[in-house]
Design an enzyme around this catalytic site. Structure first.
Site, PDB file in Angstrom:
ATOM      1  N   GLU A  93       0.797  -1.238   0.000  1.00  0.00           N
ATOM      2  CA  GLU A  93       0.000   0.000   0.000  1.00  0.00           C
ATOM      3  C   GLU A  93       0.825   1.281   0.000  1.00  0.00           C
ATOM      4  OE1 GLU A  93      -2.680  -0.231   3.339  1.00  0.00           O
ATOM      5  OE2 GLU A  93      -3.839  -1.852   2.456  1.00  0.00           O
ATOM      6  N   GLU A 113      -5.710  -8.410   0.762  1.00  0.00           N
ATOM      7  CA  GLU A 113      -6.332  -8.079   2.053  1.00  0.00           C
ATOM      8  C   GLU A 113      -7.796  -7.736   1.809  1.00  0.00           C
ATOM      9  OE1 GLU A 113      -4.549  -4.932   4.382  1.00  0.00           O
ATOM     10  OE2 GLU A 113      -2.528  -5.705   4.006  1.00  0.00           O
TER      11      GLU A 113
HETATM   12  O1  IFM Z   1      -4.106  -3.178   9.238  1.00  0.00           O
HETATM   13  C1  IFM Z   1      -4.080  -2.650   7.959  1.00  0.00           C
HETATM   14  C2  IFM Z   1      -2.924  -3.212   7.160  1.00  0.00           C
HETATM   15  O2  IFM Z   1      -1.703  -3.015   7.791  1.00  0.00           O
HETATM   16  C3  IFM Z   1      -2.854  -2.546   5.803  1.00  0.00           C
HETATM   17  N1  IFM Z   1      -4.125  -2.609   5.150  1.00  0.00           N
HETATM   18  C4  IFM Z   1      -5.289  -2.211   5.886  1.00  0.00           C
HETATM   19  C5  IFM Z   1      -5.343  -2.946   7.208  1.00  0.00           C
HETATM   20  C6  IFM Z   1      -6.617  -2.552   7.980  1.00  0.00           C
HETATM   21  O3  IFM Z   1      -6.662  -1.194   8.217  1.00  0.00           O
END
Ligand code: IFM
Length: 473
Positions: free
Chosen positions: A194, A377
């Site tokens: 990210e 994710e």
């Molecule tokens: O916890 C985070 C992760 O580190 C990166 N993506 C989003 C998740 C939830 O906010």
């Protein structure tokens, strides 16, 4: 028996609560039809779960400093211990194994592996990840490595961190060395997690480490992350020739908070910075027209050729649509705003929109040459799961995951090349500036005792994955 040994034993004992039915509104786990070989997994990151921040030679990272200075963390907590995964790792792998979920995406801690600038590798740090890989291998779980999930060593921050172009070269060096160590043991290697979030929230808004603000910090950090990513991909092609190489981006459709011209413009700008300025350099070797001039001060001749790389797969982190408003107090006049959509699910006070997963996956498919993607994710936060006396029921999370998987399946039916889906996260952990206030795990962690207890969503996902793999449940 010591506490740690007791927890290990607990992790290996029969699971305490196994529901045999799901809330009626949810699709039966067996009703999904993902393609054969589709990779189901769990995701975590080093800083959020490991703890042991001062052990075995680890040095400070930017998040250690951020947690321990000022009042940056909403509940005043830190990640010094968090899930104590550094010590409880075998039990955590056992929990994954018992779910039948066969893939695990984790990240490595740069401050643990290289505690000194230009210093030697920290053998004890590497040994931890070697043990993790052994444990995963013993349980037939495939490792997916993410090399950089936001925990920059503080010694690099002191030299400017991501606002310093040199950090891009340090990342490539780090990726090269780490992948040489793990050699052929890891088949899927992602460079960044990210870049959009790390640059905007950490360098533009200052809510995340390193707590910088303003347009110059945001834009320069993003460009250097893109450059570092391109250089790292090239290094990995040599150091890990048998691995599939990719990266992970946070991709979300963006909507204006209202129909005012200011909000509409702010949303277009944020979309260009959040989605476009991450994906365009990688896939097309350019920045989106709307923001290209903003990158010019940092983008040297030849940089975009380094940024544009062929990847084997793109990790897409998807949670919700973003609603953006104009606000002159923040970098580039953009800020998260209220939503206009009527949404069914809310987590961390954020409206959740599972159909946005379909929208963003199809957009990437159509605009970036139909790349292979996996959802690296997807998850849902609650304040505390479970009702007294009823086990750990997390209907909201279960409903959200079920709906996202339905929209994901639709995108595959409509031609998108999506080959995997990873839940964030296997267990509750340190949620950055929110501390332990919000919990994303399908396994509950009691942060006083460190006891792990699976929630209903763990069992539901486990049943779904087993059904897809043809395992009798
Ligand atoms: O916890 C985070 C992760 O580190 C990166 N993506 C989003 C998740 C939830 O906010």
């Amino acid at each position: 028996m010591k506490r740690r040994e007791a927890l290990q034993a607990l992790a290996a004992s029969p699971l305490p609560f196994v529901p045999n039915h799901w809330p009626a509104a949810q699709p039966a786990p067996a009703s999904y039809k993902f393609p054969p070989g589709f990779a189901f997994g769990f995701s975590t990151s080093a800083y959020q779960i490991e703890g042991a921040v001062s052990e075995d030679g680890r040095t400070q990272g930017i998040w250690d400093v951020f947690c321990h200075t000022g009042h940056h963390i909403q509940d005043g907590r830190n990640a010094d211990v968090t899930c104590d995964h550094y010590h409880l790792m075998p039990g955590d792998v056992a929990l994954m194994a018992r779910s039948g979920v066969p893939n695990y995406r984790f990240s490595v801690s740069w401050p643990r592996l290289y505690p000194e600038l230009s210093g030697p590798p920290n053998k004890r740090g590497f040994a931890f990840y070697d043990r993790l890989l052994d444990e995963l291998q013993a349980k037939n779980i495939t490792p997916w490595l993410c090399l950089y999930h936001w925990d920059l060593p503080q010694y690099l921050q002191e030299r400017g961190g991501w606002t310093n172009r040199d950090t891009a070269y340090r990342l490539a060096e780090f990726c090269d060395k780490v992948s040489r160590h793990f050699g052929g043991r890891i088949g899927n290697i992602m460079v960044l997690n990210e870049a959009a979030v790390h640059s905007y929230i950490g360098h533009g808004l200052g809510f995340h480490a390193p707590g910088l603000t303003g347009k110059a910090n945001w834009v320069s950090a993003l460009h250097h992350l893109n450059l570092g990513q391109g250089l790292s991909i090239q290094a990995l092609r040599a150091s890990a020739p048998h691995a599939r190489i990719g990266t992970v981006a946070s991709c979300e459709p963006v909507r204006p908070s209202t129909h005012s011209p200011e909000d509409v413009k702010a949303a277009a700008l944020l979309d260009a910075m959040w989605n476009g300025a991450v994906l365009d350099p990688l896939f097309k070797g350019k920045y989106p027209a709307l923001v290209a001039a903003d990158f010019e001060p940092y983008c040297k001749p030849g940089d975009l050729r380094e940024c544009q790389q062929k990847i084997d797969l793109l990790g897409v982190n998807y949670y919700n649509r973003l609603h953006i408003k104009y606000d002159p107090h923040y970098a580039m006049g953009v800020m998260f705003g209220a939503d206009n959509d009527k949404v069914k699910y809310r987590a961390m006070n954020i409206p959740m929109s599972p159909d946005g997963l379909y929208e963003i996956v199809m957009r990437i498919h159509n605009d970036y040459g139909q790349p292979e993607m996996f959802i690296s994710e997807n998850g849902f936060a609650t304040v505390k799961d479970g009702k007294p006396g009823s086990g750990l029921e997390d209907d909201g999370r279960l409903a959200y995951l079920a709906a996202n998987l339905q929209f994901l399946q639709k995108s595959i039916d409509d031609g998108a090349n999506v080959t995997g889906y990873f839940i964030w996260s296997i267990m509750d952990n340190f949620e950055w500036d929110a501390g332990m206030k919000y919990r994303f795990g399908v396994v509950d962690v009691d942060f006083k005792t460190l006891q792990r207890t699976p929630k209903q969503s763990y069992y539901w996902y486990s049943a779904l994955v087993k059904a897809q793999r043809g395992v009798q449940v």
